[in-house]
Design an enzyme around this catalytic site. Structure first.
Site, PDB file in Angstrom:
ATOM      1  N   GLY A  25       0.827  -1.214   0.000  1.00  0.00           N
ATOM      2  CA  GLY A  25       0.000   0.000   0.000  1.00  0.00           C
ATOM      3  C   GLY A  25       0.854   1.254   0.000  1.00  0.00           C
ATOM      4  O   GLY A  25       2.079   1.192   0.165  1.00  0.00           O
ATOM      5  N   GLN A  26       0.202   2.413  -0.151  1.00  0.00           N
ATOM      6  CA  GLN A  26       0.998   3.644  -0.284  1.00  0.00           C
ATOM      7  C   GLN A  26       1.777   3.969   0.997  1.00  0.00           C
ATOM      8  O   GLN A  26       2.938   4.380   0.934  1.00  0.00           O
ATOM      9  CB  GLN A  26       0.124   4.822  -0.715  1.00  0.00           C
ATOM     10  CG  GLN A  26      -1.063   5.122   0.161  1.00  0.00           C
ATOM     11  CD  GLN A  26      -1.803   6.384  -0.255  1.00  0.00           C
ATOM     12  OE1 GLN A  26      -1.303   7.186  -1.042  1.00  0.00           O
ATOM     13  NE2 GLN A  26      -3.006   6.579   0.262  1.00  0.00           N
ATOM     14  N   LEU A  27       1.189   3.738   2.155  1.00  0.00           N
ATOM     15  CA  LEU A  27       1.925   3.994   3.395  1.00  0.00           C
ATOM     16  C   LEU A  27       2.974   2.912   3.628  1.00  0.00           C
ATOM     17  O   LEU A  27       4.095   3.211   4.061  1.00  0.00           O
ATOM     18  CB  LEU A  27       0.957   4.072   4.584  1.00  0.00           C
ATOM     19  CG  LEU A  27       1.621   4.314   5.943  1.00  0.00           C
ATOM     20  CD1 LEU A  27       2.429   5.613   5.956  1.00  0.00           C
ATOM     21  CD2 LEU A  27       0.578   4.322   7.061  1.00  0.00           C
ATOM     22  N   ASP A  57      -2.231 -12.304   4.469  1.00  0.00           N
ATOM     23  CA  ASP A  57      -3.604 -11.805   4.506  1.00  0.00           C
ATOM     24  C   ASP A  57      -3.947 -11.670   5.982  1.00  0.00           C
ATOM     25  O   ASP A  57      -4.097 -12.685   6.684  1.00  0.00           O
ATOM     26  CB  ASP A  57      -4.543 -12.799   3.801  1.00  0.00           C
ATOM     27  CG  ASP A  57      -5.992 -12.322   3.796  1.00  0.00           C
ATOM     28  OD1 ASP A  57      -6.368 -11.561   4.715  1.00  0.00           O
ATOM     29  OD2 ASP A  57      -6.735 -12.722   2.890  1.00  0.00           O
ATOM     30  N   ALA A 104      -4.917  -2.505   5.549  1.00  0.00           N
ATOM     31  CA  ALA A 104      -6.282  -2.111   5.919  1.00  0.00           C
ATOM     32  C   ALA A 104      -7.202  -2.182   4.708  1.00  0.00           C
ATOM     33  O   ALA A 104      -6.753  -2.123   3.566  1.00  0.00           O
ATOM     34  CB  ALA A 104      -6.293  -0.677   6.462  1.00  0.00           C
ATOM     35  N   THR A 108      -9.358   0.091   2.881  1.00  0.00           N
ATOM     36  CA  THR A 108      -9.413   1.563   2.827  1.00  0.00           C
ATOM     37  C   THR A 108     -10.466   2.082   1.850  1.00  0.00           C
ATOM     38  O   THR A 108     -10.533   3.295   1.619  1.00  0.00           O
ATOM     39  CB  THR A 108      -8.030   2.140   2.443  1.00  0.00           C
ATOM     40  OG1 THR A 108      -7.612   1.549   1.216  1.00  0.00           O
ATOM     41  CG2 THR A 108      -7.002   1.878   3.533  1.00  0.00           C
ATOM     42  N   ASP A 149      -8.958  10.113  10.598  1.00  0.00           N
ATOM     43  CA  ASP A 149      -9.829  11.228  11.004  1.00  0.00           C
ATOM     44  C   ASP A 149     -11.309  10.843  10.872  1.00  0.00           C
ATOM     45  O   ASP A 149     -12.173  11.494  11.471  1.00  0.00           O
ATOM     46  CB  ASP A 149      -9.528  12.477  10.155  1.00  0.00           C
ATOM     47  CG  ASP A 149      -9.569  12.214   8.655  1.00  0.00           C
ATOM     48  OD1 ASP A 149      -9.252  11.084   8.224  1.00  0.00           O
ATOM     49  OD2 ASP A 149      -9.924  13.130   7.894  1.00  0.00           O
ATOM     50  N   TYR A 184     -16.720   2.300   7.454  1.00  0.00           N
ATOM     51  CA  TYR A 184     -15.244   2.300   7.499  1.00  0.00           C
ATOM     52  C   TYR A 184     -14.758   2.900   8.818  1.00  0.00           C
ATOM     53  O   TYR A 184     -13.916   2.314   9.511  1.00  0.00           O
ATOM     54  CB  TYR A 184     -14.703   3.090   6.308  1.00  0.00           C
ATOM     55  CG  TYR A 184     -13.227   3.438   6.399  1.00  0.00           C
ATOM     56  CD1 TYR A 184     -12.239   2.483   6.158  1.00  0.00           C
ATOM     57  CD2 TYR A 184     -12.810   4.737   6.723  1.00  0.00           C
ATOM     58  CE1 TYR A 184     -10.896   2.804   6.245  1.00  0.00           C
ATOM     59  CE2 TYR A 184     -11.467   5.065   6.805  1.00  0.00           C
ATOM     60  CZ  TYR A 184     -10.514   4.096   6.568  1.00  0.00           C
ATOM     61  OH  TYR A 184      -9.176   4.424   6.659  1.00  0.00           O
ATOM     62  N   TRP A 215      -6.340  11.864   4.971  1.00  0.00           N
ATOM     63  CA  TRP A 215      -6.260  12.229   3.553  1.00  0.00           C
ATOM     64  C   TRP A 215      -4.864  11.880   2.986  1.00  0.00           C
ATOM     65  O   TRP A 215      -4.162  12.754   2.479  1.00  0.00           O
ATOM     66  CB  TRP A 215      -6.544  13.724   3.370  1.00  0.00           C
ATOM     67  CG  TRP A 215      -7.930  14.167   3.719  1.00  0.00           C
ATOM     68  CD1 TRP A 215      -8.829  13.571   4.558  1.00  0.00           C
ATOM     69  CD2 TRP A 215      -8.577  15.370   3.247  1.00  0.00           C
ATOM     70  NE1 TRP A 215      -9.982  14.318   4.623  1.00  0.00           N
ATOM     71  CE2 TRP A 215      -9.846  15.423   3.839  1.00  0.00           C
ATOM     72  CE3 TRP A 215      -8.187  16.401   2.398  1.00  0.00           C
ATOM     73  CZ2 TRP A 215     -10.750  16.464   3.589  1.00  0.00           C
ATOM     74  CZ3 TRP A 215      -9.069  17.444   2.153  1.00  0.00           C
ATOM     75  CH2 TRP A 215     -10.343  17.473   2.739  1.00  0.00           C
TER      76      TRP A 215
END
Ligand SMILES: NC(=O)c1ccc[n+]([C@@H]2O[C@H](COP(=O)([O-])OP(=O)(O)OC[C@H]3O[C@@H](n4cnc5c(N)ncnc54)[C@H](OP(=O)(O)O)[C@@H]3O)[C@@H](O)[C@H]2O)c1
Length: 280
Positions: free
Chosen positions: A24-26, A48, A68, A70, A106, A129, A151
């Site tokens: 994932g991006q993070l 998984d 996660a 998302t 958030d 979510y 975000w």
């Protein structure tokens, strides 16, 4: 407040760091930020998280749990599926028994406060979510830093910045929501702030780590087009006009009432992201 065992967490080549959701991006940004450590980065294929940890997880000194569900709108249709990943997955990450960084959002807040949310504010998620992420916070256990951010965007994966870069190159105008306000946070800055939090042996508990400054999605889109030199205008619309499946908080700006690591302004994050994409 419990403090981590700082000896085992000391930064250095011997600290074993496990990253979940590494595709994932993070997850990608965390692998870069912790590159000086002995990192095991497990993608969804390798673990998984709906299932207990595989042998490949090893015996880490620190777990960075970035896996996660998302898809905020998709969770409205399949809240059980989202909970299996977000709540069950966090419980499985905690079962490893190592200090854990569990990322939250958030969207655990309803956005009605109207001014920035602090760690001590009461959550009241509006969406399925958000509810799974709030339950995930509880599943993280006592040895966890609950890092709430907002975000997220980065040079990889699905995010608003990459979507706008694509649309801005294809169209003269895009319609973007202008009545939701938050802190667009560059994953590279969040990963660096995570490392700072852990390395300084900060007490376990909830931490708000989000970019400085705030804006609406429309303001962010305008900044993206400006920084990327794209000739595309932004038509400002309301949340109701956009008509997304899941309700979202109107004002979910995150600030910390603790001595949290400070992140740069979101516009600096945007520039850093575009630089990694070699756009500016
Ligand atoms: N994105 C945001 O705006 C935002 C805002 C605040 C907080 N957060 C939180 O920050 C964290 C990182 O989010 P992100 O933006 O990096 O999300 P992301 O890019 O969607 O990455 C999540 C990763 O988890 C993987 N995953 C999904 N289901 C899984 C499963 N069952 N087992 C293992 N891996 C699984 C995904 O794989 P696939 O791609 O194959 O599905 C993906 O690689 C999450 O906890 C998220 O809730 C995100």
């Amino acid at each position: 407040m419990e403090h981590p065992d700082t000896d085992s967490l000391r930064p250095g080549p011997r600290r074993r760091v496990l990253i979940t959701g590494a595709g994932g991006q993070l997850g990608v940004a965390l692998a870069a930020a912790f590159a000086a450590d002995d990192v095991r980065a497990l993608t969804r294929e390798a673990w998984d998280v709906r299932l207990p940890a595989p042998a490949a997880a090893g015996t880490p000194d620190l777990v960075l749990h970035a896996a996660a569900w998302t898809n905020v709108d998709g969770a409205e249709d399949d809240p059980q599926g989202a909970a299996e990943v977000n709540v069950g997955g966090t419980a499985h990450a905690a079962e490893l028994g190592a200090p854990l960084v569990a990322y939250s959002t958030d969207y655990v807040f309803d956005g009605r406060k109207g001014v920035p949310y602090l760690e001590s504010d009461s959550p009241n998620p509006l969406s399925a979510y958000g509810r799974t992420k709030l339950h995930a916070e509880a599943a993280a256990g006592a040895q966890a830093w609950i890092v709430r951010s907002s975000w997220l965007f980065g040079p990889t994966g699905h995010n608003f910045v990459r979507t706008m870069l694509r649309l801005g190159a294809e169209r003269d105008e895009v319609a973007v929501v202008d009545d939701q306000r938050g802190c667009p946070t560059f994953v590279g800055h969040l990963a660096g702030a995570t490392r700072e939090l852990v390395d300084r042996g900060a007490p376990f508990g909830t931490w708000h780590l989000a970019a400085a400054g705030d804006c609406t999605w429309a303001e962010l889109a305008e900044a993206i087009f400006e920084e990327a030199g794209l000739d595309c205008s932004v038509r400002r619309i309301t949340t109701a006009e956009f008509g997304a499946r899941a309700p979202r908080p109107a004002v979910s700006v995150l600030r910390s009432e603790k001595a949290a690591p400070e992140l740069p302004h979101w516009r600096e994050g945007l520039r850093a992201c575009l630089a990694q994409l070699e756009i500016c």
